[in-house]
Scaffold this motif. Structure first.
Motif, PDB file in Angstrom:
ATOM      1  N   ILE A 306       0.834  -1.207   0.000  1.00 55.38           N
ATOM      2  CA  ILE A 306       0.000   0.000   0.000  1.00 55.38           C
ATOM      3  C   ILE A 306       0.866   1.253   0.000  1.00 55.38           C
ATOM      4  O   ILE A 306       0.610   2.225  -0.729  1.00 55.38           O
ATOM      5  N   ASN A 307       1.914   1.261   0.806  1.00 55.90           N
ATOM      6  CA  ASN A 307       2.796   2.433   0.868  1.00 55.90           C
ATOM      7  C   ASN A 307       3.551   2.654  -0.444  1.00 55.90           C
ATOM      8  O   ASN A 307       3.883   3.780  -0.793  1.00 55.90           O
ATOM      9  N   ASP A 308       3.823   1.567  -1.172  1.00 57.08           N
ATOM     10  CA  ASP A 308       4.505   1.683  -2.465  1.00 57.08           C
ATOM     11  C   ASP A 308       3.657   2.402  -3.507  1.00 57.08           C
ATOM     12  O   ASP A 308       4.192   2.990  -4.444  1.00 57.08           O
ATOM     13  N   ILE A 309       2.339   2.310  -3.364  1.00 58.09           N
ATOM     14  CA  ILE A 309       1.435   2.965  -4.337  1.00 58.09           C
ATOM     15  C   ILE A 309       0.528   3.975  -3.619  1.00 58.09           C
ATOM     16  O   ILE A 309      -0.643   4.114  -3.946  1.00 58.09           O
ATOM     17  N   LYS A 310       1.110   4.669  -2.655  1.00 61.83           N
ATOM     18  CA  LYS A 310       0.306   5.568  -1.818  1.00 61.83           C
ATOM     19  C   LYS A 310      -0.381   6.664  -2.636  1.00 61.83           C
ATOM     20  O   LYS A 310      -1.518   7.057  -2.333  1.00 61.83           O
ATOM     21  N   ASP A 311       0.278   7.157  -3.677  1.00 66.74           N
ATOM     22  CA  ASP A 311      -0.332   8.199  -4.508  1.00 66.74           C
ATOM     23  C   ASP A 311      -1.633   7.702  -5.140  1.00 66.74           C
ATOM     24  O   ASP A 311      -2.640   8.431  -5.171  1.00 66.74           O
ATOM     25  N   VAL A 312      -1.609   6.480  -5.645  1.00 67.60           N
ATOM     26  CA  VAL A 312      -2.811   5.897  -6.250  1.00 67.60           C
ATOM     27  C   VAL A 312      -3.883   5.685  -5.187  1.00 67.60           C
ATOM     28  O   VAL A 312      -5.073   5.954  -5.415  1.00 67.60           O
ATOM     29  N   ILE A 313      -3.470   5.209  -4.014  1.00 62.31           N
ATOM     30  CA  ILE A 313      -4.399   4.958  -2.919  1.00 62.31           C
ATOM     31  C   ILE A 313      -5.104   6.251  -2.507  1.00 62.31           C
ATOM     32  O   ILE A 313      -6.327   6.283  -2.314  1.00 62.31           O
ATOM     33  N   MET A 314      -4.337   7.326  -2.379  1.00 59.17           N
ATOM     34  CA  MET A 314      -4.922   8.608  -1.984  1.00 59.17           C
ATOM     35  C   MET A 314      -5.847   9.145  -3.074  1.00 59.17           C
ATOM     36  O   MET A 314      -6.846   9.818  -2.778  1.00 59.17           O
ATOM     37  N   GLU A 315      -5.519   8.858  -4.312  1.00 58.78           N
ATOM     38  CA  GLU A 315      -6.373   9.250  -5.439  1.00 58.78           C
ATOM     39  C   GLU A 315      -7.733   8.572  -5.339  1.00 58.78           C
ATOM     40  O   GLU A 315      -8.782   9.205  -5.528  1.00 58.78           O
ATOM     41  N   ILE A 316      -7.727   7.290  -5.023  1.00 62.20           N
ATOM     42  CA  ILE A 316      -8.983   6.547  -4.853  1.00 62.20           C
ATOM     43  C   ILE A 316      -9.772   7.109  -3.679  1.00 62.20           C
ATOM     44  O   ILE A 316     -10.993   7.293  -3.752  1.00 62.20           O
ATOM     45  N   GLN A 317      -9.062   7.400  -2.568  1.00 64.53           N
ATOM     46  CA  GLN A 317      -9.727   7.968  -1.394  1.00 64.53           C
ATOM     47  C   GLN A 317     -10.388   9.304  -1.722  1.00 64.53           C
ATOM     48  O   GLN A 317     -11.439   9.658  -1.187  1.00 64.53           O
ATOM     49  N   SER A 318      -9.771  10.059  -2.627  1.00 63.97           N
ATOM     50  CA  SER A 318     -10.271  11.377  -2.987  1.00 63.97           C
ATOM     51  C   SER A 318     -11.425  11.328  -3.985  1.00 63.97           C
ATOM     52  O   SER A 318     -12.379  12.106  -3.890  1.00 63.97           O
ATOM     53  N   LEU A 319     -11.361  10.383  -4.940  1.00 61.85           N
ATOM     54  CA  LEU A 319     -12.287  10.414  -6.066  1.00 61.85           C
ATOM     55  C   LEU A 319     -13.522   9.523  -5.915  1.00 61.85           C
ATOM     56  O   LEU A 319     -14.546   9.790  -6.542  1.00 61.85           O
ATOM     57  N   ASN A 320     -13.437   8.476  -5.119  1.00 61.70           N
ATOM     58  CA  ASN A 320     -14.604   7.594  -5.005  1.00 61.70           C
ATOM     59  C   ASN A 320     -15.768   8.341  -4.353  1.00 61.70           C
ATOM     60  O   ASN A 320     -15.612   8.910  -3.273  1.00 61.70           O
ATOM     61  N   PRO A 321     -16.943   8.356  -4.983  1.00 62.45           N
ATOM     62  CA  PRO A 321     -18.066   9.150  -4.463  1.00 62.45           C
ATOM     63  C   PRO A 321     -18.623   8.636  -3.135  1.00 62.45           C
ATOM     64  O   PRO A 321     -19.348   9.356  -2.449  1.00 62.45           O
ATOM     65  N   TYR A 322     -18.303   7.396  -2.777  1.00 60.40           N
ATOM     66  CA  TYR A 322     -18.811   6.827  -1.529  1.00 60.40           C
ATOM     67  C   TYR A 322     -17.719   6.761  -0.460  1.00 60.40           C
ATOM     68  O   TYR A 322     -17.911   6.149   0.586  1.00 60.40           O
ATOM     69  N   ALA A 323     -16.569   7.405  -0.731  1.00 63.02           N
ATOM     70  CA  ALA A 323     -15.422   7.313   0.183  1.00 63.02           C
ATOM     71  C   ALA A 323     -15.713   7.954   1.542  1.00 63.02           C
ATOM     72  O   ALA A 323     -15.350   7.395   2.581  1.00 63.02           O
ATOM     73  N   ASP A 324     -16.364   9.111   1.554  1.00 60.04           N
ATOM     74  CA  ASP A 324     -16.664   9.776   2.829  1.00 60.04           C
ATOM     75  C   ASP A 324     -17.524   8.879   3.708  1.00 60.04           C
ATOM     76  O   ASP A 324     -17.263   8.725   4.909  1.00 60.04           O
ATOM     77  N   LYS A 325     -18.552   8.302   3.102  1.00 59.64           N
ATOM     78  CA  LYS A 325     -19.453   7.414   3.843  1.00 59.64           C
ATOM     79  C   LYS A 325     -18.687   6.196   4.372  1.00 59.64           C
ATOM     80  O   LYS A 325     -18.874   5.790   5.521  1.00 59.64           O
ATOM     81  N   ALA A 326     -17.824   5.642   3.514  1.00 62.57           N
ATOM     82  CA  ALA A 326     -17.051   4.459   3.902  1.00 62.57           C
ATOM     83  C   ALA A 326     -16.131   4.779   5.082  1.00 62.57           C
ATOM     84  O   ALA A 326     -16.043   4.007   6.046  1.00 62.57           O
ATOM     85  N   ARG A 327     -15.429   5.912   5.010  1.00 64.63           N
ATOM     86  CA  ARG A 327     -14.493   6.266   6.084  1.00 64.63           C
ATOM     87  C   ARG A 327     -15.235   6.597   7.379  1.00 64.63           C
ATOM     88  O   ARG A 327     -14.795   6.227   8.473  1.00 64.63           O
ATOM     89  N   GLU A 328     -16.371   7.310   7.279  1.00 66.96           N
ATOM     90  CA  GLU A 328     -17.159   7.635   8.470  1.00 66.96           C
ATOM     91  C   GLU A 328     -17.618   6.365   9.170  1.00 66.96           C
ATOM     92  O   GLU A 328     -17.538   6.241  10.396  1.00 66.96           O
ATOM     93  N   LEU A 329     -18.096   5.415   8.374  1.00 69.83           N
ATOM     94  CA  LEU A 329     -18.530   4.141   8.946  1.00 69.83           C
ATOM     95  C   LEU A 329     -17.347   3.403   9.555  1.00 69.83           C
ATOM     96  O   LEU A 329     -17.451   2.825  10.644  1.00 69.83           O
ATOM     97  N   GLY A 330     -16.199   3.437   8.869  1.00 71.00           N
ATOM     98  CA  GLY A 330     -15.016   2.764   9.372  1.00 71.00           C
ATOM     99  C   GLY A 330     -14.555   3.324  10.705  1.00 71.00           C
ATOM    100  O   GLY A 330     -14.224   2.565  11.629  1.00 71.00           O
TER     101      GLY A 330
END
Length: 346
Positions: A306-330
């Motif tokens: 995950i740390n090797d592709i952190k830029d891609v991971i953060m991109e997904i966290q930023s762009l997925n429309p359900y990311a806020d809901k997922a993180r709040e639930l998490g």
């Protein structure tokens, strides 16, 4: 020393037998692959893999072999078996835009199935380096897309939304264009609109695997757009199946919801876990590497990936429309677990 040498010769004789038996196994696997192709069956059969695993564990117990050896060896055996199951597919003229890890993964797959591939991008020296690795060809972008039949972009979303890519869209009339973006909330409607305006066929895909070579048997999501039709989708399903992948036809909404579960939440936890491990080891002043359990080693491998592709991971966290809901639930569930543990201490 003569006794040791004699034992080593016996070991070498056994090694010869092992290699011959593995080759014989792969020959049988190849025949299975031919039958699967005739019957339009996927390369990966998870039920069969589990049956084989359970049989190996029974044999290991019977002959006193460690079960951990089975769990280490079988994934390698399964992986290489799938390579032998893949047969040469119908040749297509494929253009790979980009030269990063996922471009390399796709290139390795198309090399196995003897496809015609051109690799290109903004930096032709990097494109040529990847092409040489698999004995493919490099051209400048415009010549490549004129030559190609299937255009697969491995560019990140920012590039796909840029003026640079607009020049590509205006030159691929009548061809099939695919992006491999993990999060498609911004990219999909933008390219879909471009495809309708510029008269090319757009089908978005998402290889559901990481940037490693020979990803035979892995899954690929296929998301049709308004500029594609059933015949195009059926053709691409067959194309990916013939090239050793398991295609899943889905919708944009279903894909994004699924990625919130299989990408956003796990990546969110793993990034936080990575930081927590580093900070706690410093606060406690302990070198934990000497005390790693089996489960921890597996988790830590994931953390490093995950740390090797952190830029891609953060991109997904930023762009997925359900990311806020997922993180709040998490976060909520972490707090619930934390409070539950506090209650047990009272």
């Amino acid at each position: 020393m003569s006794e040791i040498n004699d034992l080593r010769r016996q070991i070498e004789d056994i090694d010869d037998q092992i290699v011959k038996l593995i080759v014989s196994r792969f020959e049988l696997v190849k025949k299975v692959g031919e039958i699967k192709k005739e019957k339009n069956l996927p390369v990966t059969d998870e039920k069969r893999e589990e049956e084989v695993r359970q049989r190996w564990i029974l044999l290991a117990r019977r002959y006193g072999l460690s079960e951990s050896f089975v769990d280490t060896f079988l994934p390698i055996l399964f992986s290489y078996s799938k390579i032998y199951e893949v047969n040469s597919a119908k040749k297509r003229r494929i253009v790979l835009l980009g030269y990063g890890g996922m471009a390399r993964a796709l290139a390795s797959l198309f090399k196995l199935t003897k496809q015609e591939v051109v690799i290109t991008g903004r930096d032709l020296l990097k494109a040529e380096k990847l092409s040489n690795e698999f004995n493919f060809v490099t051209m400048d972008i415009l010549n490549a897309i004129r030559w190609g039949e299937l255009i697969i972009s491995t560019f990140p979303p920012a590039v796909l939304l840029s003026d640079f890519s607009s020049k590509i869209y205006s030159n691929i009339k009548g061809k099939i264009f695919m992006d491999i973006s993990s999060s498609k909330n911004l990219v999909f409607p933008y390219i879909e609109e471009k495809s309708l305006k510029e008269n090319f066929i757009y089908v978005s895909i998402h290889p559901l695997f990481g940037p490693y070579i020979y990803p035979v048997g892995e899954r690929v999501a296929i998301i049709p757009s308004k500029s594609s039709n059933d015949d195009v989708v059926k053709d691409l399903v067959k194309f990916f199946r013939d090239n050793g992948l398991y295609p899943l036809v889905t919708t944009l909404e279903e894909h994004e919801k699924a990625m919130a579960i299989v990408q956003v939440i796990p990546h969110f936890y793993l990034l936080a876990l990575s930081e927590s491990i580093n900070k706690l080891s410093k606060e406690l002043d302990i070198d934990f590497s000497k005390y790693q359990t089996t489960n921890f080693r597996e988790v830590y491998k994931l953390i490093r990936k995950i740390n090797d592709i952190k830029d891609v991971i953060m991109e997904i966290q930023s762009l997925n429309p359900y990311a806020d809901k997922a993180r709040e639930l998490g976060v909520r569930e972490l707090n619930n677990l934390y409070n539950e543990l506090l209650e047990k201490k009272k």
